[in-house]
Design a protein around this motif. Structure first.
Motif, PDB file in Angstrom:
ATOM      1  N   MET A  42       0.813  -1.205   0.000  1.00 24.98           N
ATOM      2  CA  MET A  42       0.000   0.000   0.000  1.00 24.98           C
ATOM      3  C   MET A  42       0.854   1.266   0.000  1.00 24.98           C
ATOM      4  N   ALA A  43       2.062   1.176  -0.503  1.00 28.44           N
ATOM      5  CA  ALA A  43       2.937   2.342  -0.543  1.00 28.44           C
ATOM      6  C   ALA A  43       2.574   3.242  -1.725  1.00 28.44           C
ATOM      7  N   LYS A  44       2.872   4.539  -1.583  1.00 19.68           N
ATOM      8  CA  LYS A  44       2.618   5.479  -2.668  1.00 19.68           C
ATOM      9  C   LYS A  44       3.630   5.240  -3.783  1.00 19.68           C
ATOM     10  N   THR A  45       3.151   5.283  -5.003  1.00 23.51           N
ATOM     11  CA  THR A  45       4.035   5.119  -6.156  1.00 23.51           C
ATOM     12  C   THR A  45       4.298   6.433  -6.859  1.00 23.51           C
ATOM     13  N   HIS A  46       3.596   7.479  -6.436  1.00 25.02           N
ATOM     14  CA  HIS A  46       3.748   8.796  -7.029  1.00 25.02           C
ATOM     15  C   HIS A  46       3.473   9.833  -5.955  1.00 25.02           C
ATOM     16  N   ASP A  47       4.174  10.966  -6.003  1.00 28.78           N
ATOM     17  CA  ASP A  47       4.031  11.994  -4.980  1.00 28.78           C
ATOM     18  C   ASP A  47       2.616  12.549  -4.867  1.00 28.78           C
ATOM     19  N   LYS A  48       1.858  12.523  -5.934  1.00 31.57           N
ATOM     20  CA  LYS A  48       0.512  13.095  -5.908  1.00 31.57           C
ATOM     21  C   LYS A  48      -0.554  12.095  -5.462  1.00 31.57           C
ATOM     22  N   HIS A  49      -0.161  10.832  -5.224  1.00 37.16           N
ATOM     23  CA  HIS A  49      -1.119   9.842  -4.732  1.00 37.16           C
ATOM     24  C   HIS A  49      -1.430  10.094  -3.269  1.00 37.16           C
ATOM     25  N   LEU A  50      -2.633   9.750  -2.877  1.00 44.53           N
ATOM     26  CA  LEU A  50      -3.015   9.869  -1.477  1.00 44.53           C
ATOM     27  C   LEU A  50      -2.469   8.681  -0.703  1.00 44.53           C
ATOM     28  N   ASN A  51      -2.170   8.913   0.572  1.00 46.47           N
ATOM     29  CA  ASN A  51      -1.708   7.816   1.416  1.00 46.47           C
ATOM     30  C   ASN A  51      -2.857   6.849   1.666  1.00 46.47           C
ATOM     31  N   ALA A  52      -2.575   5.571   1.554  1.00 41.55           N
ATOM     32  CA  ALA A  52      -3.561   4.554   1.906  1.00 41.55           C
ATOM     33  C   ALA A  52      -3.358   4.248   3.380  1.00 41.55           C
ATOM     34  N   SER A  53      -4.282   4.697   4.198  1.00 39.93           N
ATOM     35  CA  SER A  53      -4.110   4.492   5.635  1.00 39.93           C
ATOM     36  C   SER A  53      -5.298   3.737   6.183  1.00 39.93           C
ATOM     37  N   MET A  54      -5.051   3.071   7.281  1.00 38.39           N
ATOM     38  CA  MET A  54      -6.121   2.324   7.912  1.00 38.39           C
ATOM     39  C   MET A  54      -6.954   3.246   8.778  1.00 38.39           C
ATOM     40  N   SER A  55      -8.201   2.875   8.953  1.00 40.64           N
ATOM     41  CA  SER A  55      -9.066   3.624   9.843  1.00 40.64           C
ATOM     42  C   SER A  55      -8.816   3.144  11.259  1.00 40.64           C
ATOM     43  N   LEU A  56      -8.325   4.024  12.099  1.00 39.07           N
ATOM     44  CA  LEU A  56      -7.985   3.628  13.459  1.00 39.07           C
ATOM     45  C   LEU A  56      -9.214   3.477  14.338  1.00 39.07           C
ATOM     46  N   ASN A  57     -10.368   3.912  13.885  1.00 41.90           N
ATOM     47  CA  ASN A  57     -11.577   3.761  14.685  1.00 41.90           C
ATOM     48  C   ASN A  57     -12.172   2.370  14.563  1.00 41.90           C
ATOM     49  N   ASP A  58     -11.751   1.597  13.570  1.00 35.35           N
ATOM     50  CA  ASP A  58     -12.298   0.256  13.389  1.00 35.35           C
ATOM     51  C   ASP A  58     -11.947  -0.662  14.547  1.00 35.35           C
ATOM     52  N   GLY A  59     -10.845  -0.436  15.218  1.00 32.40           N
ATOM     53  CA  GLY A  59     -10.403  -1.305  16.296  1.00 32.40           C
ATOM     54  C   GLY A  59     -10.904  -0.899  17.667  1.00 32.40           C
ATOM     55  N   LEU A  60     -11.704   0.160  17.749  1.00 35.60           N
ATOM     56  CA  LEU A  60     -12.209   0.618  19.043  1.00 35.60           C
ATOM     57  C   LEU A  60     -13.459  -0.155  19.426  1.00 35.60           C
ATOM     58  N   ALA A  61     -13.522  -0.482  20.708  1.00 32.16           N
ATOM     59  CA  ALA A  61     -14.702  -1.164  21.238  1.00 32.16           C
ATOM     60  C   ALA A  61     -14.905  -0.700  22.674  1.00 32.16           C
ATOM     61  N   TYR A  62     -16.127  -0.844  23.154  1.00 28.73           N
ATOM     62  CA  TYR A  62     -16.393  -0.487  24.549  1.00 28.73           C
ATOM     63  C   TYR A  62     -15.849  -1.580  25.457  1.00 28.73           C
ATOM     64  N   ARG A  63     -15.252  -1.152  26.563  1.00 28.89           N
ATOM     65  CA  ARG A  63     -14.691  -2.092  27.525  1.00 28.89           C
ATOM     66  C   ARG A  63     -15.773  -2.698  28.391  1.00 28.89           C
ATOM     67  N   THR A  64     -15.591  -3.945  28.733  1.00 30.11           N
ATOM     68  CA  THR A  64     -16.464  -4.587  29.709  1.00 30.11           C
ATOM     69  C   THR A  64     -16.011  -4.107  31.084  1.00 30.11           C
ATOM     70  N   PRO A  65     -16.914  -3.505  31.844  1.00 31.60           N
ATOM     71  CA  PRO A  65     -16.500  -2.942  33.130  1.00 31.60           C
ATOM     72  C   PRO A  65     -16.082  -4.030  34.126  1.00 31.60           C
ATOM     73  N   ASN A  66     -15.048  -3.731  34.901  1.00 29.34           N
ATOM     74  CA  ASN A  66     -14.559  -4.632  35.941  1.00 29.34           C
ATOM     75  C   ASN A  66     -15.181  -4.322  37.296  1.00 29.34           C
ATOM     76  N   GLN A  67     -15.832  -3.191  37.385  1.00 27.56           N
ATOM     77  CA  GLN A  67     -16.398  -2.760  38.654  1.00 27.56           C
ATOM     78  C   GLN A  67     -17.910  -2.627  38.513  1.00 27.56           C
ATOM     79  N   PRO A  68     -18.624  -2.728  39.615  1.00 27.92           N
ATOM     80  CA  PRO A  68     -20.080  -2.571  39.537  1.00 27.92           C
ATOM     81  C   PRO A  68     -20.456  -1.130  39.184  1.00 27.92           C
ATOM     82  N   ASP A  69     -21.611  -0.980  38.578  1.00 27.15           N
ATOM     83  CA  ASP A  69     -22.113   0.342  38.198  1.00 27.15           C
ATOM     84  C   ASP A  69     -22.356   1.164  39.458  1.00 27.15           C
ATOM     85  N   THR A  70     -21.849   2.386  39.444  1.00 28.67           N
ATOM     86  CA  THR A  70     -22.010   3.268  40.603  1.00 28.67           C
ATOM     87  C   THR A  70     -23.322   4.054  40.544  1.00 28.67           C
ATOM     88  N   GLY A  71     -24.106   3.805  39.529  1.00 33.56           N
ATOM     89  CA  GLY A  71     -25.397   4.472  39.427  1.00 33.56           C
ATOM     90  C   GLY A  71     -25.458   5.544  38.365  1.00 33.56           C
TER      91      GLY A  71
END
Length: 132
Positions: free
Chosen positions: A60-89
């Motif tokens: 996925m490297a650029k072959t020309h200076d005017k090409h856009l960078n092919a980058s991964m979406s860093l939001n795809d790997g985000l998820a909500y954590r399972t809480p380790n503590q009880p809900d405080t309300g």
């Protein structure tokens, strides 16, 4: 002969980007520790690194200076954590001690990556100078 930085550095530049993103996510959790209803987020580092590796292997490297960078979406790997503590309300799932520990661990791993990259560049520089 030109130096191919992708081959010389491997996956390590990607790990630094992912660790920086992970630090942002953890810092956001800590900043919202007192926000009612806030759900702590986490990032599957291994999954994101594997995505970065596969994109690097696919060329996925650029072959020309005017090409856009092919980058991964860093939001795809985000998820909500399972809480380790009880809900405080208030519906907030941030465990501040856990987040601080994760932040410190991530910071140490980031610094290790920086040190590795620095050593790699020193080696490349030494090779270019002929061992001087």
């Amino acid at each position: 002969m030109a130096i191919n930085f992708d081959k010389a550095l491997g996956i390590h530049p990607h790990t630094m980007v992912l660790r920086a993103k992970r630090a942002e996510v953890i810092a956001g959790n800590i900043a919202n520790a007192d926000t009612p209803g806030y759900k702590a987020q986490g990032m599957d580092f291994k999954q994101m690194l594997s995505q970065a590796q596969s994109k690097q292997q696919m060329g996925m490297a650029k072959t020309h200076d005017k090409h856009l960078n092919a980058s991964m979406s860093l939001n795809d790997g985000l998820a909500y954590r399972t809480p380790n503590q009880p809900d405080t309300g208030d519906g907030n799932t941030v465990d501040v001690q856990l987040e601080r520990n994760l932040y410190m661990e991530n910071s140490l791993e980031y610094q290790a990556s920086v040190n590795f990259m620095s050593g790699r560049f020193r080696g490349l520089n030494k090779a270019l100078r002929g061992g001087q």
